[in-house]
Design an enzyme around this catalytic site. Structure first.
Site: not given
Ligand code: BGC
Length: 768
Positions: A280-283
């Site tokens: 995933s991307d960060w957040g």
């Protein structure tokens, strides 16, 4: 590798290495490099406890959070983006993750000790080279620096299409065309992974603007997405075979990218046969079962999400059966498979940083930089500058100190520090970093006999006086773009006024743009010349001077259309403007598959500068355009000749479109070549067209469909400058959604432009 050599390496490197291939093969068979990555991953998985499997799918942020609420595990590389612990007992290495596609970055806000590393030019600059070899070399260079700095996962390249010229991260990407972007990103991935560092292609998908990136839904017809943004990813993944894909922040047709079963399971893993893992991307994670069942394999930097979804919530979901154990096994297996496929076990990362040959790495960046510079205007052949120029005035852009770079997670901190530490914001997405490679010093070195003066440009009156003194004026103008915010296409501050004033005072005024992407040029008709240099990397000042004085021919071509005005864009104002903060909103992707030049063509719009455009100091002629079918492939051949007086590189482009219409736009880029020629010589070139570029995607029938009929094949110097055309009749074809280059007797994995054969040539041997 011989066992003895491997044993030595183990001593020198991380404690997690295998003692010797033979011993490892006996006790830990997954470390046997003669087995396939799939077999090794299956063996390792079998030996793992449930907790060990869970540990592989849960990522930590690699740096302290600015608010001091979080400290990373001690084994993380401080200042880095991410960390996933290894499994010592099994000889599985940790994953040490760093940004990004332009070089080894440091998380700015949280580190007091920046890593100083070599910066490539921006992604858009590399795309502007139209030269996949340079992208590959650049990828290898930054990955070698990543490895020397203690990282084995590089969070790039990014290949979202530049649909929105105001997009704050357009500079990180590879332009607006799926073939060009996919080819450049695919080459960068090959380079990165050649160093046994995992490449992570991102942001999957349709993360095409920064404003509201976590709130917006990109609404687009699925078939049109397959023909545009997704095709860029498909080509890059096919050509580069990255170990991982990073799913994006945004939603697509209402569903978060990291929770989209259609995107992750159906398109990526089923149709494209992607064997690596999705992080995933960060957040960007919003649930446990929703994400795990949709195809997300690893939660990155979980501290950025509302909950540690793939931590204890995943453990509970498995215990309760809402996520099957098999799914966790699949997630862990994909991560292991990538680690074995990329060679992380055989090429362990050491605990102490290794020396970096910065001078050699800077030369790699410089080749990329020089070839990506685009000459947009050159009235009266004011460029190249003559060494006999007596008085040269340089104005603005901090050209006396360095070249600007983009902000956000991709920021690379250069050796020597930020050349303009007082520019821009101090905190995220800053700082605004200038690489200490001043064009002024490089110009002085190129022409010591020329009297060169520099002014900052803050005092236009003074600049006017000096402009009258000079034989030539070069105005440097900058635009800072950064992750998490979009940009204005209008140059900031007094820059437009300064350029107009200089042009009024001196007819030989040259503008050097250092911008993230397109900008408006209200002064264009008044100036003599314009160079778009994007964000140059380390050594950028030298590259700019080389092109200005003509020791390098400008061979960059635009990877994005430059609009004449905002009125020409699919969205005149940036989508989401005026939304209440925190409120989700939808962006109708009105252009569908008609991104960039296709939108302009479809609507009969004349941009300021078209996609593919760029001048050279020499001229090229084209002839003998032919199109025929070979092994069911459309093959196009033609001749290009240098008819000017200087050596230079041509970038002939082939566009194709159905005579009867029926596509999102009249034509698409179908191939190109970049060939260096000395005056009077010519090359005969031939390229094969990927059938997906001749097809529309039939979502209901899950297939690519080529309509039978007559197609126009054009050869030109840009999307708007067609020199020659021929027609060819194509039979109707249907290819399964899973079609890749390599099926139908094709050659799998080769980048398309490498199909482009030089049949006979008198090429410039001195040019790479
Ligand atoms: C960016 C990613 C980056 C990650 C880690 C995110 O904000 O969108 O591109 O890789 O941070 O720094």
């Amino acid at each position: 590798m011989r066992p003895a050599a491997l044993a030595l390496l183990c001593l020198a490197a991380a404690a997690l290495c295998v003692e010797s291939a033979t011993a490892a093969g006996a006790t830990r068979p997954w470390l046997d490099p003669t087995l396939s990555p799939d077999a090794r991953a299956a063996l390792a998985l079998k030996a793992m406890s449930p907790q060990e499997k869970l540990s592989l799918v849960f990522g930590y942020f690699g740096s302290p959070k600015p608010d001091a609420s979080y400290r990373p595990p001690p084994a993380a590389r401080m200042g880095s983006a991410g960390y996933v612990p290894g499994i010592v007992r099994l000889g599985i290495a940790p994953q040490w993750e760093t940004d990004a596609g332009l070089g080894v970055a440091t998380q700015g806000a949280s580190s007091d000790a920046y890593r100083e590393r070599t910066a490539l030019p921006s992604g858009l600059a590399t795309a502007a080279t139209w030269n996949p070899q340079l992208a590959e070399r650049g990828g290898a260079m930054i990955a070698a620096e990543a490895r020397a700095s203690g990282f084995n996962v590089l969070l790039g390249p990014g290949v979202d299409l530049v649909r929105e010229p105001r997009g704050g991260r357009s500079f990180e990407y590879a332009g607006e065309d799926p073939l060009l972007a996919g080819t450049i990103a695919g080459a960068a991935i090959r380079g990165i992974q050649s160093q046994h560092v995992v490449a992570v292609i991102k942001h999957f998908a349709l993360n095409d603007q920064e404003s509201g990136r976590t709130l917006l839904s990109a609404d687009i017809d699925r078939g049109e997405a397959r023909e545009s943004d997704l095709l860029a990813f498909e080509l890059a993944i096919e050509q580069g075979d990255p170990g991982a894909v990073m799913c994006a922040y945004n939603r697509i047709n209402g569903i978060y990218a990291c929770e989209s079963r259609w995107l992750l399971e159906q398109v990526l893993k089923r149709d494209w046969g992607f064997a690596g893992y999705v992080m995933s991307d960060w957040g960007a994670v919003h649930g446990t079962a929703t994400a795990a069942l949709a195809g997300l394999d690893q939660e990155s930097a979980a501290v950025f999400d509302h909950e540690p979804y793939f931590g204890s919530p995943l453990e509970e979901a498995i215990a309760s059966g809402s996520v099957p154990q098999q799914r966790l096994d699949g997630m862990a297996k994909r991560i292991l498979r990538t680690m074995f496929a990329v060679g992380l076990a055989e090429h362990p990362i050491g605990d102490t940083p290794l020396p970096i040959d910065s001078a050699a790495d800077e030369r790699v960046a410089e080749a990329d930089e020089a070839q990506g510079i685009v000459l947009l205007k050159n009235a009266g052949e004011v460029l190249p500058l003559a060494h006999t120029t007596k008085r040269l005035l340089i104005v603005g852009g901090h050209a006396d100190r360095g070249v600007i770079s983009g902000g956000g997670s991709s920021t690379v901190y250069p050796a020597g520090g930020n050349a303009v530490p007082d520019a821009g914001p101090k905190g995220w997405p800053g700082p605004e970093v200038y690489l200490p490679s001043p064009p002024l010093a490089a110009l002085m070195a190129q022409s010591p006999q020329t009297r060169i003066r520099y002014l900052s440009g803050s005092d236009i009156g003074e600049a006017l006086r000096q402009a009258r003194w000079a034989d030539r004026v070069i105005v440097f103008a900058t635009q800072w773009a950064a992750e998490s915010q979009d940009v204005s296409l209008t140059l900031s501050g007094n820059q437009n006024a300064l350029i107009a004033a200089m042009a009024a005072a001196n007819p030989h005024t040259v503008v050097v743009l250092e911008t993230g992407g397109p900008v408006l040029m209200p002064w264009l008709s008044q100036v003599a010349a314009v160079l778009e240099t994007w964000y140059q990397g380390s050594g950028g000042g030298e590259a700019i001077a080389d092109v200005l004085f003509g020791s390098v021919d400008p061979s960059g071509r635009l990877p994005v259309t430059f609009p004449e005005s905002l009125q020409q864009l699919p969205h005149v104002s940036l989508p989401g403007t005026g939304q209440p903060p925190g409120q989700p909103f939808r962006v109708e992707y009105r252009a569908g598959a008609a991104v960039g030049y296709r939108w302009y063509d479809r609507n009969g719009l004349k941009p300021l500068f078209p996609f593919g455009y760029g001048l050279s100091y020499t001229r090229f002629d084209y002839g003998s355009l032919q199109a025929h079918l070979e092994n069911r492939r459309l093959v196009v051949s033609f001749e290009v000749k240098n008819v000017g007086t200087r050596a230079g590189a041509a970038v002939p482009q082939v566009y194709v479109g159905p005579k009867a219409g029926g596509w999102e736009a009249p034509r698409r880029l179908a191939g190109w070549s970049k060939v260096s020629l000395v005056p009077g010589t010519s090359a005969r070139l031939s390229l094969a067209v990927d059938p997906r570029l001749l097809a529309t995607f039939d979502e209901a029938g899950e297939s690519w469909r080529i309509a039978p009929g007559t197609y126009e094949v054009s050869l030109g110097e840009s999307a708007a400058d067609v020199r020659l055309s021929v027609e060819i009749r194509l039979p109707g074809w249907r290819h399964a959604a899973a079609w890749t280059a390599g099926t139908d007797g094709d050659v799998r994995g080769l980048p398309l432009p490498s199909y482009c054969k030089v049949i006979a040539s008198g090429r410039d041997p001195s040019h790479p």
